[in-house]
Write an enzyme that holds these catalytic residues in place. Structure first.
Site, short mmCIF file in Angstrom:
data_model
loop_
_atom_site.label_atom_id
_atom_site.label_comp_id
_atom_site.label_asym_id
_atom_site.label_seq_id
_atom_site.Cartn_x
_atom_site.Cartn_y
_atom_site.Cartn_z
CE LYS A 74 8.74 27.13 -28.59
NZ LYS A 74 9.76 26.43 -27.78
CE LYS A 80 9.94 18.85 -26.22
NZ LYS A 80 11.16 19.31 -25.51
CG ASP A 132 13.18 19.10 -28.21
OD1 ASP A 132 12.14 19.74 -28.46
OD2 ASP A 132 13.39 18.50 -27.14
CD GLU A 159 10.59 23.61 -30.68
OE1 GLU A 159 11.53 22.87 -30.33
OE2 GLU A 159 9.83 24.15 -29.85
NE ARG A 191 17.38 27.19 -29.27
CZ ARG A 191 18.21 26.78 -28.32
NH1 ARG A 191 19.51 26.87 -28.51
NH2 ARG A 191 17.76 26.30 -27.18
N1 BES Z 1 9.61 23.84 -25.65
C1 BES Z 1 10.86 23.36 -25.19
C2 BES Z 1 11.29 23.99 -23.87
C3 BES Z 1 10.44 23.70 -22.67
C4 BES Z 1 10.82 22.76 -21.75
C5 BES Z 1 9.31 24.44 -22.41
C6 BES Z 1 10.06 22.52 -20.63
C7 BES Z 1 8.53 24.21 -21.30
C8 BES Z 1 8.91 23.26 -20.40
C9 BES Z 1 11.93 23.69 -26.23
O1 BES Z 1 11.52 23.69 -27.55
C10 BES Z 1 12.99 22.65 -26.11
O2 BES Z 1 12.70 21.52 -26.38
N2 BES Z 1 14.19 23.05 -25.70
C11 BES Z 1 15.28 22.18 -25.56
C12 BES Z 1 16.48 22.85 -26.16
C13 BES Z 1 17.68 21.93 -26.32
C14 BES Z 1 17.38 20.86 -27.34
C15 BES Z 1 18.88 22.74 -26.72
C16 BES Z 1 15.49 21.93 -24.08
O3 BES Z 1 15.33 22.84 -23.28
O4 BES Z 1 15.78 20.78 -23.74
ZN ZN Z 2 9.54 24.07 -27.87
MN MN Z 3 11.62 21.76 -28.41
#
Ligand code: BES
Ligand code: ZN
Ligand code: MN
Length: 499
Positions: A267, A279, A349, A351, A353
């Site tokens: 990714k 965010k 967010d 994104e 996946r």
């Molecule tokens: N890139 C983030 C996940 C992340 C969080 C990586 C902290 C490194 C440190 C990912 O794209 C994300 O935002 N995931 C969300 C998913 C949710 C919206 C289902 C998350 O984990 O909050």
């Molecule tokens: Zn991300």
């Molecule tokens: Mn994200």
């Protein structure tokens, strides 16, 4: 840093610092004892006086006053002998090298630690010393108006070996360590780079440079190509981003007709603002590191080119910013992935996946023996396992998980098995599409993994490295400074090498 491996006595090396290892509570190894004799027992005296024990993390500095050729002798603790493993060697090398640099040493020499533990072969020990040294000495080449006053860098590492038969082995291990060190350095710098430098275009150019230098096939595709491929899920994320997206393919072909194919997918969200589901601003800057999986794949591919294992290895890196503008994909949108499945977007967010879905579909064309993806995918994984503890490992086959666990043990790049419960799939039910891309409040790391599974048709492992790509506070360990860790490169290379 220049690396030299030679048949020599450490006592006779004219360097700024000679580094030796010391085990806790046992007699010195013959090579350490030889240095001690040259110093008229100064090390033994420190041990007897209780000033030095050999504990891991410890490092004593001795000034030999001409008794040996080196300006200083550094004694790095190796810990308890029954606990000594490759990572103990890596850490001792790291502590010694860091201390040497702090003291302004430019040229350092080291023994190949751990010689009294015969179950660890010399090549791997030499590799560990070089890895520990190079990884500990990493610094981000920051652009500053005023360069830091203390411009201390180690310029050379000399590994000394005692007997002629082992020279070849040590050299082989050290060379591999050097390639891994270089690749981890590259990955750390890519991840540390701000997103206005490490754009998808920049990652594409980096891939092309790696391919040129290391003899790999390389294709860097654009948005129009992704449209032709039917990558509606990847395209959705790219829609609102001003930076043009890239889909990077690196191909290492060993030239063996029957060689199995392993596909590595990473990714590379070059900046994750969250999109329309934006965010919170606090800590958003850390999302420049949301391409750590993609960077690790680029780094691993570089090492494939350098060491040329008998396995066909392909690296796929979908790269884009996740930024909202008037074109951006929105909560509620329905998109179609390359395999025809439709996806209802809830949070923009989630994104990662979505870009992985199409990359995993694309991997199918290689008829792979296995596909391994690395992604900073979910905060939930960090909640479950902790930061800098282990990557969550979701695996469709036990044999693949066993291979990964084996690689994880040798490299100390930890993974931890997590479940692909089919029941997670229930939480992804959609009224308007084949599935929603997020589950409910609970089990967020598991639901993300079963979502990805919908796009796989081969033995597959998903590593959620959200907690591993970056260490925010203190160093994660002696050879992992603050900032980007370069996690995954050594794990992937070890996996492929023992395929
Ligand atoms: N890139 C983030 C996940 C992340 C969080 C990586 C902290 C490194 C440190 C990912 O794209 C994300 O935002 N995931 C969300 C998913 C949710 C919206 C289902 C998350 O984990 O909050
Ligand atoms: Zn991300
Ligand atoms: Mn994200």
């Amino acid at each position: 840093m220049e690396m030299i491996v030679k048949l020599a006595k450490l006592e006779e090396e004219t360097v700024d610092a000679a580094i030796i290892g010391l085990l806790e509570g046992v007699e010195m190894s013959p090579s350490t004892a030889a240095v001690d004799r040259a110093l008229s027992g100064a090390i033994q005296e420190l041990v007897e006086g209780g000033d030095l024990s050999g504990k891991s993390g410890e490092c004593a500095v001795l000034y030999p006053r001409g008794a040996v050729a080196a300006k200083r002798v550094l004694v790095a603790g190796l810990g308890k002998p029954d606990k000594l493993d490759l990572d103990g060697i890596r850490k001792a090398a790291a502590v010694g090298a860091s201390k040497a640099r702090d003291l302004g040493a430019r040229h350092i020499a080291s023994l190949v630690h751990g010689g009294t533990a015969p179950e660890m072969d010399l090549a791997r020990r030499a590799q560990a010393v070089v890895e520990g040294t190079m990884l500990a000495l990493y610094r981000y080449p920051a652009e500053r108006q005023k360069p830091p006053e203390e411009n201390k860098e180690v310029e050379s590492l000399t590994l000394v070996v005692q007997d002629p038969e082992s020279l070849e082995l040590a050299l082989r291990g050290a060379r591999l360590g050097e390639q891994l060190g270089k690749a981890v350095t590259l990955v750390r710098t890519l991840v540390n780079h701000p997103s206005n430098i490490a754009t998808p275009t920049f990652l594409g150019q980096t891939a092309e440079r790696i391919a040129q230098e290391y003899g790999l096939g390389c294709r860097v595709y654009d948005r129009a190509w992704a449209r032709e491929q039917g990558m509606g899920s990847f395209l959705a994320v790219t829609q609102g981003a001003g930076e043009p997206p890239r889909f990077i393919v690196l191909d290492y072909d060993p030239g063996i007709p029957q060689a199995p194919t392993v596909v590595l997918v990473g990714k590379a969200i070059t900046f994750d603002s969250g999109g329309i589901s934006i965010k919170p601003s606090e800590n958003m800057h850390l999302m420049k590191g949301d391409m750590a999986g993609g960077a690790a794949v680029l780094g691993a591919m570089q090492v494939m080119g350098a060491v040329r294992p008998p396995v066909h290895v392909v690296g796929l890196v979908p790269a884009t910013d996740n930024i909202p503008d008037a074109q951006a994909f929105k909560p509620g949108d329905v998109v179609r992935a390359m395999n025809g499945k439709t996806i209802e977007v809830h949070s923009t967010d989630a994104e990662g996946r979505m870009i992985l879905a199409d990359a995993l579909c694309y991997a199918d064309r290689y008829h792979p023996a296995a596909v391994i993806d690395l992604a900073t995918l979910t905060g939930a994984c960090v909640v479950a396992l902790g930061a800098n503890m282990a990557a969550g490992c979701f695996c469709s086959e036990d044999w693949l998980q066993d291979k990964l666990l084996q690689a994880s043990r040798g490299t100390a790049e930890r993974i931890w098995p997590m479940p692909l419960f089919p029941e997670y799939r229930e939480t992804l039910k959609s009224d308007v599409a084949d599935m929603v891309h997020t589950g409910g409040r609970f089990g967020g790391v598991g639901t993300s993994a079963v979502f990805l599974q919908e796009f796989t048709s081969y033995p597959w492992a998903h590593l959620d490295i959200a907690g591993m790509g970056f260490s925010e506070q203190k160093p994660a360990n002696a050879y992992t400074p603050k900032g980007a860790t370069g996690y995954g490169v050594r794990l992937l290379v070890d996996l492929v090498q023992s395929w």
